[in-house]
Scaffold this motif. Structure first.
Motif, short mmCIF file in Angstrom:
data_model
loop_
_atom_site.label_atom_id
_atom_site.label_comp_id
_atom_site.label_asym_id
_atom_site.label_seq_id
_atom_site.Cartn_x
_atom_site.Cartn_y
_atom_site.Cartn_z
N GLN A 367 0.85 -1.19 0.00
CA GLN A 367 0.00 0.00 0.00
C GLN A 367 0.88 1.24 0.00
N ARG A 368 0.26 2.37 0.07
CA ARG A 368 0.97 3.61 0.31
C ARG A 368 1.16 3.75 1.82
N GLY A 369 2.30 4.25 2.24
CA GLY A 369 2.56 4.33 3.67
C GLY A 369 3.45 5.49 4.04
N LYS A 370 3.34 5.92 5.28
CA LYS A 370 4.22 6.93 5.85
C LYS A 370 4.56 6.50 7.27
N TYR A 371 5.82 6.78 7.66
CA TYR A 371 6.33 6.27 8.92
C TYR A 371 7.17 7.34 9.62
N LYS A 372 7.17 7.28 10.94
CA LYS A 372 8.04 8.09 11.77
C LYS A 372 8.48 7.23 12.96
N SER A 373 9.51 7.67 13.65
CA SER A 373 10.01 6.84 14.75
C SER A 373 10.57 7.70 15.86
N ALA A 374 10.78 7.06 17.01
CA ALA A 374 11.37 7.73 18.16
C ALA A 374 11.87 6.70 19.16
N TYR A 375 13.01 7.01 19.78
CA TYR A 375 13.48 6.27 20.94
C TYR A 375 13.04 7.01 22.20
N HIS A 376 12.59 6.26 23.21
CA HIS A 376 12.23 6.85 24.49
C HIS A 376 13.10 6.25 25.59
N ARG A 377 13.69 7.11 26.40
CA ARG A 377 14.57 6.68 27.49
C ARG A 377 13.84 6.58 28.81
N THR A 378 12.66 7.17 28.89
CA THR A 378 11.85 7.15 30.11
C THR A 378 10.41 6.85 29.73
N THR A 379 9.58 6.67 30.75
CA THR A 379 8.17 6.43 30.50
C THR A 379 7.50 7.70 29.94
N PHE A 380 6.27 7.56 29.50
CA PHE A 380 5.60 8.66 28.83
C PHE A 380 5.14 9.73 29.84
N THR A 381 5.18 10.97 29.39
CA THR A 381 4.63 12.05 30.20
C THR A 381 3.12 12.09 30.01
N THR A 382 2.44 12.72 30.94
CA THR A 382 0.98 12.89 30.82
C THR A 382 0.65 13.66 29.54
N ARG A 383 1.46 14.65 29.23
CA ARG A 383 1.24 15.45 28.02
C ARG A 383 1.33 14.58 26.76
N ASP A 429 20.57 3.39 25.59
CA ASP A 429 19.97 3.41 26.93
C ASP A 429 18.48 3.69 26.86
N SER A 430 17.85 3.33 25.74
CA SER A 430 16.41 3.52 25.59
C SER A 430 15.66 2.32 26.13
N ILE A 431 14.40 2.55 26.48
CA ILE A 431 13.56 1.46 26.99
C ILE A 431 12.42 1.14 26.05
N LEU A 432 12.10 2.06 25.15
CA LEU A 432 11.00 1.89 24.21
C LEU A 432 11.40 2.43 22.84
N LYS A 433 10.84 1.84 21.81
CA LYS A 433 11.08 2.30 20.44
C LYS A 433 9.72 2.43 19.77
N LEU A 434 9.41 3.62 19.28
CA LEU A 434 8.09 3.90 18.72
C LEU A 434 8.15 4.00 17.21
N GLN A 435 7.13 3.46 16.56
CA GLN A 435 6.98 3.60 15.12
C GLN A 435 5.56 4.13 14.84
N GLY A 476 16.17 10.54 19.79
CA GLY A 476 16.30 10.52 18.34
C GLY A 476 15.40 9.52 17.66
N ALA A 477 15.77 9.16 16.43
CA ALA A 477 14.94 8.33 15.55
C ALA A 477 15.80 7.23 14.94
N TYR A 478 15.13 6.23 14.34
CA TYR A 478 15.79 5.02 13.83
C TYR A 478 16.05 5.17 12.34
N VAL A 479 17.30 4.99 11.94
CA VAL A 479 17.66 5.19 10.54
C VAL A 479 16.94 4.21 9.60
N ASN A 480 16.57 3.04 10.10
CA ASN A 480 15.85 2.08 9.25
C ASN A 480 14.38 2.43 9.08
#
Length: 531
Positions: A367-383, A429-435, A476-480
């Motif tokens: 299909q057509r797709g768009k992607y973004k990513s992020a590494y998280h070093r701590t748990t999520f903020t309420t915001r 030293d990240s605990i989560l990786k978001l896509q 930051g973000a994941y090069v792949n």
């Protein structure tokens, strides 16, 4: 950036001397490739990757058949003054392989997986650059009883996956894919010579060859040359005999009635992995879990988990911790929600590892797709959780966002046991990786989906100017998972070098200068030559 018309003559190119050959002696073979020109029934397919947003009209596509053919194919393209780009599995999230009037060097027929020896005579497992994840898993497991901790999507090409770092469901226990790499064989253009360079982890410190090896441990594809083969150390892990798989869900209809339950679920997930993702973690190294925060029009928020030990009690404890404080109760998920799912009527099931890997081995529809990513070093903020809620509950009158989601992968443990400069991939030293993902089929809906995902992403990271800034709560973000919204070559102050590579970018630029000083290999987010 090199011009599209760069030629072999202008570079002073000549065939380099043959390097020491590995056990398979690929370099001694005659050319076995094929050339696909416009009009060939294969041309359109081979000119387009998995993401249907992108296609191109190259002068031709060269299907490299072996090492000799890859060398000849690259040299011929340069002799003709045509820009080369490299394709393995075709899963690049952006149009980096697109190459109007140039030459696509396609490695997809070079997909061997076998035992070999490296340049120093040590035994290795050798993976050719056109092999897919499924080629790698099936052969390593069936013939040798081993595996590598790589990704779950079966059709992703090893050539690009590995040099971007590579991670998967076994990575919390065994580290990143590149943590097991011993050698990479690359067709390079150095000092005007097209030749095969065999770069090894144990090459002399600070040597150009060691820099080249290091650059392929997270420096991304299409930057330094044509990857022919990866050699993995002979002590790569044995997979677990059995694993537990779990797939549970919470209905959006119930969560809308109890908004605090959504917040609680996301908080619970983040808090659990904040507590169980350190490099010395022992109990939960064998747990890999994915929380899929889908758009409400999908129907369910989904939690998929793999646990690699026989005793299911820790898995049950984890699942109970996810529901702690929630009024909404989980159900069994039996339909796809943004990719991987288990079509089973029970909340957890034990299976042989290889069968589980087959069950989870999905790449989704073209299909057509768009992607973004992020590494998280701590748990999520309420915001941040508020932003997830606001955007994922937006009305969808046209039914466009059923395949839109934020996928949150567990990370850390043995991944975090390495120094950030030991490999080119620096996030250790990240605990989560978001896509962040969205999929659709109608080109007329491009702007709708692109604007939505940009808005969601920028809102989640509003506190750091709309991006997951490095060395903060995020890293930051994941090069792949490339994202051209992070800037491109030629733009003023693009942020992708910092978000993908952090403080390793200077060494990557130095390596680029040494091995590709004419910038033969480049794309919209490639590593640039130092100024």
């Amino acid at each position: 950036m090199a011009a599209a018309g760069v030629s072999a003559a202008s570079l002073g190119l000549a065939a380099g001397p043959a390097a020491a050959e590995p056990a398979e002696s690929e370099g001694s073979k005659v050319s076995e490739g094929q050339t696909v020109f416009p009009g060939d029934p294969r041309y359109q397919t081979l000119g387009q990757g998995f993401n249907q947003r992108f296609s191109s009209t190259p002068a031709y596509i060269r299907l490299a058949g072996n090492e000799a053919d890859a060398v000849t194919g690259l040299k011929t393209a340069l002799d003709q003054g045509r820009r080369p780009t490299i394709r393995g599995g075709g899963h690049c999230y952006e149009g980096f392989v697109d190459n109007d009037k140039g030459v696509i060097l396609d490695l997809s027929t070079m997909r061997g997986v076998r035992t070999a020896t490296d340049k120093y005579g040590a035994s290795t497992y050798c993976v050719e650059g056109g092999a897919t994840n499924w080629d790698v898993y099936t052969t390593l497991f069936r013939k040798y009883g081993v595996t590598i901790p790589a990704g779950s999507c079966y059709s992703v090409g090893a050539g690009g996956h590995i040099c971007g770092g590579g991670y998967g469901l076994l990575s919390r226990r065994h580290g990143l894919t590149v943590d097991h790499l011993a050698q990479v064989d690359v067709v390079t253009v150095r000092g005007g010579r097209v030749e095969v360079t065999r770069a090894h982890r144990d090459d002399p410190k600070d040597s150009p060859e060691q820099d080249l090896f290091w650059a392929h441990t997270g420096g991304g594809g299409g930057n330094f040359g044509v990857v022919l083969r990866y050699h993995f150390r002979h002590d790569i892990p044995e997979p677990p005999p059995r694993v537990w798989l779990s797939n549970v869900a919470w209905a959006w209809g119930d969560l809308i009635k109890e908004p605090e339950d959504f917040h609680r679920l996301v908080k619970n997930f983040g808090a659990f992995f904040a507590a169980h993702s350190g490099k010395d973690e022992t109990v939960y190294r064998g747990l890999f879990s994915i929380l899929k925060l889908t758009h409400r029009s999908n129907g369910n928020v989904v939690l998929l988990s793999q646990w690699d030990e026989d005793d299911p009690a820790p898995l049950d404890h984890f699942l109970a911790a996810m529901e702690a404080g929630m009024k909404t109760k989980a159900t069994v998920q039996t339909f796809s929600a943004g990719g991987l799912f288990l079509p089973f009527p029970d909340k957890r099931r034990q299976m042989p590892w290889f069968q589980a890997t087959m069950t989870l081995n999905g790449s989704g529809d073209n299909q057509r797709g768009k992607y973004k990513s992020a590494y998280h070093r701590t748990t999520f903020t309420t915001r941040q959780i508020d932003s997830f809620w606001e955007w994922l509950t937006k009305p969808d009158p046209e039914g466009e966002f059923g395949q839109t989601l934020v996928q949150i992968d567990s990370y850390g443990c043995r991944i975090n046991a390495r120094n950030p400069t030991e490999a080119a991939i620096p996030q250790r030293d990240s605990i989560l990786k978001l896509q962040y993902q969205t999929y659709w089929t109608d080109p007329a809906k491009d702007s709708l989906h692109l604007d939505y995902l940009r808005g969601l992403y920028q809102d989640v990271y509003k506190a750091t100017h709309g991006i997951p800034e490095i060395d903060t709560d995020t890293d930051g973000a994941y090069v792949n998972y490339p994202d051209t919204d992070l800037g491109t070559v030629g733009q003023k102050n693009p942020v992708y070098p910092r978000l993908y590579y952090k403080h390793n970018y200077t060494r990557l630029q130095k390596t680029k200068k040494t091995w590709d000083d004419k910038n033969v290999f480049h794309h919209a987010q490639s590593i640039t030559l130092p100024s």
